[in-house]
Design an enzyme around this catalytic site. Structure first.
Site, PDB file in Angstrom:
ATOM      1  N   ARG A 147       3.892  -7.017   3.094  1.00  0.00           N
ATOM      2  CA  ARG A 147       4.364  -6.739   1.736  1.00  0.00           C
ATOM      3  C   ARG A 147       5.564  -7.603   1.426  1.00  0.00           C
ATOM      4  O   ARG A 147       6.331  -7.980   2.303  1.00  0.00           O
ATOM      5  CB  ARG A 147       4.735  -5.252   1.608  1.00  0.00           C
ATOM      6  CG  ARG A 147       3.577  -4.293   1.908  1.00  0.00           C
ATOM      7  CD  ARG A 147       2.767  -3.969   0.686  1.00  0.00           C
ATOM      8  NE  ARG A 147       3.600  -3.385  -0.337  1.00  0.00           N
ATOM      9  CZ  ARG A 147       3.935  -2.103  -0.402  1.00  0.00           C
ATOM     10  NH1 ARG A 147       3.502  -1.264   0.500  1.00  0.00           N
ATOM     11  NH2 ARG A 147       4.692  -1.665  -1.366  1.00  0.00           N
ATOM     12  N   LYS A 156       4.489   9.250  -3.161  1.00  0.00           N
ATOM     13  CA  LYS A 156       3.687   8.536  -4.152  1.00  0.00           C
ATOM     14  C   LYS A 156       2.348   9.230  -4.428  1.00  0.00           C
ATOM     15  O   LYS A 156       1.471   8.674  -5.058  1.00  0.00           O
ATOM     16  CB  LYS A 156       3.453   7.105  -3.670  1.00  0.00           C
ATOM     17  CG  LYS A 156       4.781   6.363  -3.473  1.00  0.00           C
ATOM     18  CD  LYS A 156       4.563   4.890  -3.388  1.00  0.00           C
ATOM     19  CE  LYS A 156       5.218   4.311  -2.169  1.00  0.00           C
ATOM     20  NZ  LYS A 156       4.868   2.909  -1.968  1.00  0.00           N
ATOM     21  N   PRO A 169       3.454   1.148  -8.266  1.00  0.00           N
ATOM     22  CA  PRO A 169       4.289   2.291  -8.645  1.00  0.00           C
ATOM     23  C   PRO A 169       5.040   2.854  -7.435  1.00  0.00           C
ATOM     24  O   PRO A 169       4.448   3.041  -6.375  1.00  0.00           O
ATOM     25  CB  PRO A 169       3.275   3.305  -9.175  1.00  0.00           C
ATOM     26  CG  PRO A 169       2.036   2.527  -9.428  1.00  0.00           C
ATOM     27  CD  PRO A 169       2.040   1.395  -8.469  1.00  0.00           C
ATOM     28  N   GLU A 170       6.326   3.110  -7.611  1.00  0.00           N
ATOM     29  CA  GLU A 170       7.118   3.696  -6.539  1.00  0.00           C
ATOM     30  C   GLU A 170       7.419   5.149  -6.867  1.00  0.00           C
ATOM     31  O   GLU A 170       6.954   5.672  -7.888  1.00  0.00           O
ATOM     32  CB  GLU A 170       8.378   2.865  -6.318  1.00  0.00           C
ATOM     33  CG  GLU A 170       7.977   1.414  -6.057  1.00  0.00           C
ATOM     34  CD  GLU A 170       9.042   0.542  -5.437  1.00  0.00           C
ATOM     35  OE1 GLU A 170       9.968   1.080  -4.812  1.00  0.00           O
ATOM     36  OE2 GLU A 170       8.929  -0.684  -5.562  1.00  0.00           O
TER      37      GLU A 170
END
Ligand SMILES: [Zn+2]
Length: 259
Positions: free
Chosen positions: A248, A51, A2-3
């Site tokens: 990432r 976040k 989730p961003e």
């Protein structure tokens, strides 16, 4: 993962279900707070900071949660069965609604006065009411030798970007992800675009950066490794950035984002 836009939407759902209502159930399924009990306290509101989610309750307490890799908050009418119990980390419920936190990466209970200890390190929030692009650019420029790809994910610079918005922003600006921050001429334009992309998606269910919501058409490079670039036809590259174990995913077009 989730961003910022997804966390922003989650906060809005939690506000709709919990704000102003008295908790009839609080069930912390994390060892540290297993005995915490918030029942009979009203929820004041839930805020998103980058976040992170901050749910403030009466009596000066804040429930801090983070979705990390695959966490979510399910909001349903009270009493309904939702997720398998072993995945549930936290339940907050009132007479009408229940919010079930599944696979949450972080669950903390702190004094509201101490929230800054949890989120005070964050840079300006791209979707916050206090979004400050100049401060975000100033923080990015403070480390000119860093790659822009790594700097954009560092929530201390600006809060809310994850791997999807990183890849899409850099593609749209034609910037090679390993370019040094100090070598980027229009950092202001890049930061402004990232903010516009998140803002445009905050009310949507998915991420659309192309303007085309049809499945498979919504992004330029993210999720498109090995497929032809929508602009130049070059096959989209896929790699990793950052040091293990923090590396990432990054996707880019070698044609549109040359070294
Ligand atoms: Zn291309």
């Amino acid at each position: 993962m989730p961003e910022g836009d997804a966390v922003h939407r989650t906060a809005a759902r939690l506000r709709g279900a919990l704000d102003g209502r008295t908790l009839t159930r609080s069930d912390f399924r994390v060892p540290r707070h297993a005995t915490a009990d918030l029942t009979s306290r009203a929820v004041i509101t839930t805020l998103s900071r980058g976040k992170h989610l901050l749910t403030r309750v009466e009596g000066g307490l804040t429930v801090h949660t983070h979705l990390r890799m695959d966490g979510s908050w399910l909001v349903t009418p009270a009493g309904r069965r939702t997720a398998p119990g072993d995945r549930v980390r936290l339940i907050l419920a009132n007479a009408e609604w229940q919010a079930v936190g599944v696979r949450l990466g972080m669950v903390d209970l702190v004094r509201t006065d101490d929230e800054a200890r949890l989120v005070g390190h964050l840079g300006p929030d791209l979707l916050g009411a206090d979004w400050d692009p100049e401060e975000a650019v100033r923080r990015l420029r403070a480390e000119p030798g860093r790659t822009i790809g790594e700097a954009l994910l560092d929530q201390r610079n600006l809060a809310g970007i994850g791997t999807i918005y990183r890849a899409e922003t850099l593609f749209l600006r034609g910037v090679w992800p390993w370019k040094k921050v100090g070598e980027i001429e229009d950092l202001d334009g890049l930061v402004a675009l990232a903010q516009r992309l998140l803002d445009a998606n905050k009310g949507l269910a998915g991420t659309v950066t192309t303007g085309d919501r049809r499945p498979g058409n919504a992004t330029w490079v993210y999720g498109r490794a090995g497929r032809p670039c929508r602009r130049c036809g070059t096959r989209i590259s896929r790699g990793e950035m950052g040091m293990r174990p923090q590396e990432r995913l990054i996707l880019w077009c070698a044609g549109c984002q040359p070294r």
